[in-house]
Design a protein around this motif. Sequence first.
Motif, mmCIF file in Angstrom:
data_model
loop_
_atom_site.group_PDB
_atom_site.id
_atom_site.type_symbol
_atom_site.label_atom_id
_atom_site.label_comp_id
_atom_site.label_asym_id
_atom_site.label_seq_id
_atom_site.Cartn_x
_atom_site.Cartn_y
_atom_site.Cartn_z
ATOM 1 N N LEU A 2 0.362 -8.391 -0.458
ATOM 2 C CA LEU A 2 0.678 -7.031 -0.887
ATOM 3 C C LEU A 2 2.104 -6.732 -0.463
ATOM 4 O O LEU A 2 2.386 -6.655 0.736
ATOM 5 N N HIS A 3 3.013 -6.618 -1.442
ATOM 6 C CA HIS A 3 4.442 -6.446 -1.160
ATOM 7 C C HIS A 3 4.929 -7.533 -0.196
ATOM 8 O O HIS A 3 5.726 -7.276 0.710
ATOM 9 N N GLY A 4 4.394 -8.747 -0.392
ATOM 10 C CA GLY A 4 4.808 -9.888 0.406
ATOM 11 C C GLY A 4 4.027 -10.103 1.690
ATOM 12 O O GLY A 4 4.153 -11.160 2.322
ATOM 13 N N LYS A 5 3.217 -9.138 2.094
ATOM 14 C CA LYS A 5 2.434 -9.261 3.321
ATOM 15 C C LYS A 5 1.128 -10.000 3.030
ATOM 16 O O LYS A 5 0.366 -9.610 2.144
ATOM 17 N N ALA A 6 0.840 -11.063 3.794
ATOM 18 C CA ALA A 6 -0.362 -11.856 3.579
ATOM 19 C C ALA A 6 -1.615 -11.086 3.987
ATOM 20 O O ALA A 6 -1.650 -10.437 5.047
ATOM 21 N N LEU A 7 -2.643 -11.153 3.132
ATOM 22 C CA LEU A 7 -3.930 -10.523 3.392
ATOM 23 C C LEU A 7 -5.029 -11.557 3.218
ATOM 24 O O LEU A 7 -4.953 -12.418 2.335
ATOM 25 N N ASP A 8 -6.073 -11.445 4.020
ATOM 26 C CA ASP A 8 -7.219 -12.354 3.942
ATOM 27 C C ASP A 8 -8.464 -11.518 4.223
ATOM 28 O O ASP A 8 -8.639 -11.027 5.340
ATOM 29 N N PHE A 9 -9.315 -11.331 3.217
ATOM 30 C CA PHE A 9 -10.502 -10.494 3.410
ATOM 31 C C PHE A 9 -11.593 -10.941 2.449
ATOM 32 O O PHE A 9 -11.368 -11.765 1.561
ATOM 33 N N SER A 10 -12.803 -10.412 2.643
ATOM 34 C CA SER A 10 -13.912 -10.770 1.769
ATOM 35 C C SER A 10 -14.507 -9.524 1.134
ATOM 36 O O SER A 10 -14.368 -8.408 1.667
ATOM 37 N N ILE A 11 -15.170 -9.707 -0.008
ATOM 38 C CA ILE A 11 -15.802 -8.606 -0.721
ATOM 39 C C ILE A 11 -17.217 -9.014 -1.123
ATOM 40 O O ILE A 11 -17.547 -10.201 -1.179
ATOM 41 N N LEU A 12 -18.048 -8.026 -1.419
ATOM 42 C CA LEU A 12 -19.442 -8.278 -1.798
ATOM 43 C C LEU A 12 -19.577 -8.461 -3.307
ATOM 44 O O LEU A 12 -20.494 -7.930 -3.932
ATOM 45 N N GLN A 13 -18.659 -9.200 -3.897
ATOM 46 C CA GLN A 13 -18.654 -9.457 -5.335
ATOM 47 C C GLN A 13 -18.443 -10.956 -5.542
ATOM 48 O O GLN A 13 -17.810 -11.613 -4.714
ATOM 49 N N THR A 14 -18.936 -11.475 -6.658
ATOM 50 C CA THR A 14 -18.754 -12.903 -6.939
ATOM 51 C C THR A 14 -18.004 -13.162 -8.243
ATOM 52 O O THR A 14 -17.587 -14.285 -8.496
ATOM 53 N N GLY A 15 -17.846 -12.143 -9.080
ATOM 54 C CA GLY A 15 -17.170 -12.331 -10.360
ATOM 55 C C GLY A 15 -15.678 -12.525 -10.191
ATOM 56 O O GLY A 15 -15.023 -11.795 -9.431
ATOM 57 N N PHE A 16 -15.098 -13.518 -10.900
ATOM 58 C CA PHE A 16 -13.663 -13.786 -10.774
ATOM 59 C C PHE A 16 -12.809 -12.588 -11.167
ATOM 60 O O PHE A 16 -11.680 -12.447 -10.687
ATOM 61 N N HIS A 17 -13.325 -11.726 -12.026
ATOM 62 C CA HIS A 17 -12.551 -10.538 -12.407
ATOM 63 C C HIS A 17 -12.321 -9.617 -11.212
ATOM 64 O O HIS A 17 -11.430 -8.760 -11.244
ATOM 65 N N TRP A 18 -13.109 -9.825 -10.123
ATOM 66 C CA TRP A 18 -12.915 -8.983 -8.954
ATOM 67 C C TRP A 18 -11.697 -9.392 -8.137
ATOM 68 O O TRP A 18 -11.264 -8.660 -7.250
ATOM 69 N N GLY A 19 -11.099 -10.530 -8.449
ATOM 70 C CA GLY A 19 -9.829 -10.875 -7.824
ATOM 71 C C GLY A 19 -8.749 -9.895 -8.236
ATOM 72 O O GLY A 19 -8.194 -9.153 -7.397
ATOM 73 N N PRO A 20 -8.427 -9.830 -9.532
ATOM 74 C CA PRO A 20 -7.441 -8.836 -9.974
ATOM 75 C C PRO A 20 -7.906 -7.402 -9.758
ATOM 76 O O PRO A 20 -7.090 -6.523 -9.449
ATOM 77 N N ASN A 21 -9.214 -7.139 -9.902
ATOM 78 C CA ASN A 21 -9.708 -5.779 -9.648
ATOM 79 C C ASN A 21 -9.353 -5.327 -8.235
ATOM 80 O O ASN A 21 -8.911 -4.196 -8.020
ATOM 81 N N ALA A 22 -9.558 -6.215 -7.262
ATOM 82 C CA ALA A 22 -9.270 -5.863 -5.868
ATOM 83 C C ALA A 22 -7.789 -5.557 -5.671
ATOM 84 O O ALA A 22 -7.421 -4.628 -4.934
ATOM 85 N N MET A 23 -6.922 -6.328 -6.332
ATOM 86 C CA MET A 23 -5.479 -6.075 -6.237
ATOM 87 C C MET A 23 -5.140 -4.694 -6.824
ATOM 88 O O MET A 23 -4.327 -3.936 -6.264
ATOM 89 N N ALA A 24 -5.785 -4.369 -7.949
ATOM 90 C CA ALA A 24 -5.544 -3.072 -8.582
ATOM 91 C C ALA A 24 -6.006 -1.931 -7.684
ATOM 92 O O ALA A 24 -5.326 -0.901 -7.556
ATOM 93 N N VAL A 25 -7.158 -2.106 -7.056
ATOM 94 C CA VAL A 25 -7.684 -1.081 -6.156
ATOM 95 C C VAL A 25 -6.736 -0.855 -4.979
ATOM 96 O O VAL A 25 -6.458 0.294 -4.589
ATOM 97 N N LEU A 26 -6.211 -1.942 -4.404
ATOM 98 C CA LEU A 26 -5.276 -1.797 -3.288
ATOM 99 C C LEU A 26 -4.051 -0.977 -3.682
ATOM 100 O O LEU A 26 -3.601 -0.099 -2.923
ATOM 101 N N LEU A 27 -3.511 -1.239 -4.871
ATOM 102 C CA LEU A 27 -2.322 -0.508 -5.317
ATOM 103 C C LEU A 27 -2.641 0.958 -5.618
ATOM 104 O O LEU A 27 -1.835 1.850 -5.308
ATOM 105 N N MET A 28 -3.807 1.217 -6.211
ATOM 106 C CA MET A 28 -4.174 2.602 -6.501
ATOM 107 C C MET A 28 -4.388 3.385 -5.208
ATOM 108 O O MET A 28 -3.904 4.522 -5.074
ATOM 109 N N LEU A 29 -5.087 2.806 -4.255
ATOM 110 C CA LEU A 29 -5.305 3.497 -2.987
ATOM 111 C C LEU A 29 -3.989 3.725 -2.250
ATOM 112 O O LEU A 29 -3.783 4.793 -1.649
#
Length: 465
Positions: A268-295
């Motif tokens: 995120l803006h060059g800062k490394a992040l490592d976390f897990s989510i309760l989702q398995t769909g690959f679309h949740w990769g970009p979804n998670a990035m979008a959520v971080l930017l919106m928040l």
Amino acid sequence: MTKPLWTSDEIVAATGGELSGSAFSVNGVSIDTRSIEQNDLFVALAGVRDGHEFVPQALAGGAAGTLASKPVDGSSVRVEDTLKALEKLGEAARLRAPQARRGAVTGSVGKTSVTQAVRAGLARAGKAHSSVKSYNNHIGVPLTLARMPRDTERAVFEIGMNHADEITPLSKMVRPHAALITTVGPVHVEAFPDGEQGVARAKAEIFAGIEPGGVAILNADNKWYELLAEEAHKAGATVRSFGSGRTCDAELVDFAPEAGRASIKARLHGKALDFSILQTGFHWGPNAMAVLLMLEALDVSLDDSIAALGAFEPLAGRGAETQVRLAGGAFTLIDESYNANPISMAAAFKSLGARQTRGRRIVALTDMLELGPDAPAFHAALAAPLDEAGADLVFCAGPLMKSLWDALPPTRRGGYADTAAELAPLISAAMEPGDLVMVKGSNGSRAGAVAAALKALDVRSVETS
């Protein structure tokens, strides 16, 4: 003492209506007597049935008053047009809460899940408000606004469309400080003579009401990114991007699905992040990035954002997993039955292929709707990603899925039926312990009936019935 959501005087002032009967106050706004709550305002909308016919039921259910355009029992605010009055009430709710940071979400895929994930983050940061269910149309958006408490600090609104010029008035109603487009694809294309490009331009309407200096959050991996970015810049927005590229503000580095969860590596803006989510769909990769930017755009801390993503569970019909126990063991059901289009189908198959399983990978599919004249070709083209995912058996239901059925090799054909109801017993009979089973299709083609039939196989439900 907590102030009511609305007093009848405030409703009169907002709508230009006239009070009939005694003054009243409400703590909620409802358009449906089936979900009416004590001290709600019941809005009598015109529809297949005239909402005024249901006023007695609304009052019996606890409604404190009615927004009506005809004489009704009980206290009411009389207006000329109840839908326009609801819109005015929504705008008044926005104006009386100038402190609220507002986000808006649209896109061809994932807008409901992303909206609710954003809402989970907002709730960690303070007094939050959001759309419920998929209340994202010309009724749902003003209704969600009208329900917004006056002390709201942050809010997020889902905005949908199936034709041009539908999002513009809704965006102007919400006046978002941040607007997110999850992605653009061949969804609702039958309403657009210029196909997917028309869909992209319609999604870009979300910038029509963006506040000066607002943030536009866009998928850099989508082929319409440049078009959307240009429209965002025209509206005076600052663009923030998410995707797999190194230049993205939120870069997805790796997405590794496991049983019931996935590990994410990102920057995120060059800062490394490592976390897990309760989702398995690959679309949740970009979804998670979008959520971080919106928040981030709505002033939520990164710690709260990651914590919210990590605890956010799949919504019903959108990837929720169930262990269905048979006599000799259990199989895993992935319920993706709420909706489907070519983009979400491909992502779902990729996720299925990445999962470890001791049994077979089985897919049950019903028709994807609103794809226009190319619908048969879109369905037949699913054969390739199914092959890449290593699907062992594919079950199909519906006239459009017949195109996929015909394109499948005989060894992959599990069963075909004209309808979901007829398919359900075919796939139910094929289940074995250890299988990994995904059900996906458009809501209108009844994929949910297949998922429900598979859940009903659970011997625990038989034992307790």
